[in-house]
Enzyme design. Sequence first.
Site, PDB file in Angstrom:
ATOM      1  N   GLU A  20      -4.175   2.220 -12.517  1.00  0.00           N
ATOM      2  CA  GLU A  20      -5.327   2.914 -11.933  1.00  0.00           C
ATOM      3  C   GLU A  20      -5.035   4.403 -11.791  1.00  0.00           C
ATOM      4  OE1 GLU A  20      -8.298   2.963 -10.729  1.00  0.00           O
ATOM      5  OE2 GLU A  20      -8.987   0.890 -10.763  1.00  0.00           O
ATOM      6  N   ARG A 103      -6.824  -2.077   2.418  1.00  0.00           N
ATOM      7  CA  ARG A 103      -6.002  -1.041   1.788  1.00  0.00           C
ATOM      8  C   ARG A 103      -6.944  -0.036   1.155  1.00  0.00           C
ATOM      9  NH1 ARG A 103      -6.509  -1.366  -3.747  1.00  0.00           N
ATOM     10  NH2 ARG A 103      -6.448  -3.391  -4.784  1.00  0.00           N
ATOM     11  N   GLU A 123      -7.658  -8.204  -2.136  1.00  0.00           N
ATOM     12  CA  GLU A 123      -8.264  -9.282  -2.923  1.00  0.00           C
ATOM     13  C   GLU A 123      -7.361 -10.513  -2.948  1.00  0.00           C
ATOM     14  OE1 GLU A 123      -8.393  -6.611  -6.328  1.00  0.00           O
ATOM     15  OE2 GLU A 123     -10.535  -6.997  -6.521  1.00  0.00           O
ATOM     16  N   ASN A 156     -14.671   2.485  -5.267  1.00  0.00           N
ATOM     17  CA  ASN A 156     -14.098   2.786  -6.565  1.00  0.00           C
ATOM     18  C   ASN A 156     -14.452   4.182  -7.061  1.00  0.00           C
ATOM     19  OD1 ASN A 156     -12.203   1.571  -8.295  1.00  0.00           O
ATOM     20  ND2 ASN A 156     -13.264  -0.379  -8.040  1.00  0.00           N
ATOM     21  N   ASP A 206     -15.790   0.383 -12.456  1.00  0.00           N
ATOM     22  CA  ASP A 206     -14.534   0.641 -11.745  1.00  0.00           C
ATOM     23  C   ASP A 206     -14.300   2.154 -11.643  1.00  0.00           C
ATOM     24  OD1 ASP A 206     -11.921   0.545 -10.740  1.00  0.00           O
ATOM     25  OD2 ASP A 206     -11.444  -1.283 -11.787  1.00  0.00           O
TER      26      ASP A 206
HETATM   27  O1  LIG Z   1      -8.435  -1.107  -9.084  1.00  0.00           O
HETATM   28  C1  LIG Z   1      -9.430  -1.365  -8.419  1.00  0.00           C
HETATM   29  O2  LIG Z   1     -10.372  -0.643  -8.347  1.00  0.00           O
HETATM   30  C2  LIG Z   1      -9.364  -2.634  -7.631  1.00  0.00           C
HETATM   31  O3  LIG Z   1      -8.245  -2.493  -6.808  1.00  0.00           O
HETATM   32  C3  LIG Z   1      -9.197  -3.783  -8.555  1.00  0.00           C
HETATM   33  O4  LIG Z   1      -8.758  -4.901  -7.916  1.00  0.00           O
HETATM   34  C4  LIG Z   1     -10.280  -4.064  -9.556  1.00  0.00           C
HETATM   35  O5  LIG Z   1     -10.585  -2.943 -10.267  1.00  0.00           O
HETATM   36  C5  LIG Z   1     -11.476  -4.780  -9.037  1.00  0.00           C
HETATM   37  O6  LIG Z   1     -11.166  -6.107  -8.736  1.00  0.00           O
HETATM   38  C6  LIG Z   1     -12.641  -4.776  -9.953  1.00  0.00           C
HETATM   39  O7  LIG Z   1     -13.765  -4.621  -9.232  1.00  0.00           O
HETATM   40 ZN   LIG Z   2     -10.621   1.113  -9.427  1.00  0.00          ZN
END
Ligand SMILES: O=C(O)[C@H](O)[C@@H](O)[C@H](O)[C@H](O)CO
Ligand SMILES: [Zn+2]
EC number: 3.1.1.17
Length: 313
Positions: A20, A103, A123, A156, A206
């Site tokens: 990420e 988190r 999650e 996100n 995302d």
């Molecule tokens: O990186 C992120 O943004 C979340 O932490 C992830 O767990 C996934 O991208 C998400 O599950 C998709 O919606």
């Molecule tokens: Zn993300």
Amino acid sequence: MTMSSIKIECILPGNCRLGESPVWEEASNSLLFVDIPAKKVCRWDSLSQQVQQVTVDAPVSSVALRQSGGYVATIGTKFCALNWEDQSAIVLATVDKDKKNNRFNDGKVDPAGRYFAGTMAEETAPAVLERHQGSLYSLFPDHHVEKYFDQVDISNGLDWSLDHKIFYYIDSLSYCVDAFDYDLPTGKISNRRSVYKLEKEEQIPDGMCIDAEGKLWVACYNGGRVIRLDPETGKRLQTVKLPVDKTTSCCFGGKDYSEMYVTCARDGIDPEGLLRQPEVGGIFKINCSRLIMLLQPSGFLALIIIWEKSDGI
Ligand SMILES: O=C(O)[C@H](O)[C@@H](O)[C@H](O)[C@H](O)CO
Ligand SMILES: [Zn+2]
């Protein structure tokens, strides 16, 4: 940019569980990114092709550059300053103290140097979590934190329009890209509206970044693609497919910011899926032979005062 002029390359066949927050650091010709559950911040040097990493003590969900050098990162529920040399993290502020299962998730610096980041419940499986537990925050240079709203599922992608008057934001489980009016001097947001609703096959929105034409690029988790959107017309302009399903985020980087870097995840993929995607967990570079539209730095610099080190801003 037509499909035929696009080259996609896995530049780092890494093993990200949940890659990420890609950010290009011009000064070192490097791409920074995180692997959230692995608690790692990584820095890939595009010249030497070497990766360095710092391991922290909680899931690290975003990293950004600081104006005075070094980095800031969201670690667990803390905004931290990260010192690469001695691998230390100084806590600047803590959020969601009453929510032990939360988190931080994605974060980015605004054009005035504030560090925006939102939270989510941890999650149990990808996109499976207690809903409405997250909030959106920003850390100001003096370390005070402002909270914008709560009731977020998965906080996100975020970015700002080129004139800094609009803030774009994604709460993944809304399947929408939203916009707010943005007041740069105060960092206040208002007038929330949706600018794009993802189509079924695009799956879950995302990470996101903006290009030099003010169009938005959204990584589609489970959709194996990044899409380019016109936030003014609400139309999708382009789709670039990647050889992995769980594409998580994107940024511009490389020479003149003419390349796009894309992160992805391998957590949550079954054995059959892993066989089908040999490059899963890698970092991808999208190259466009005809240089247009990109050329957009991937982030602003965080203005964070660290008194302890008395190194100013
Ligand atoms: O990186 C992120 O943004 C979340 O932490 C992830 O767990 C996934 O991208 C998400 O599950 C998709 O919606
Ligand atoms: Zn993300």
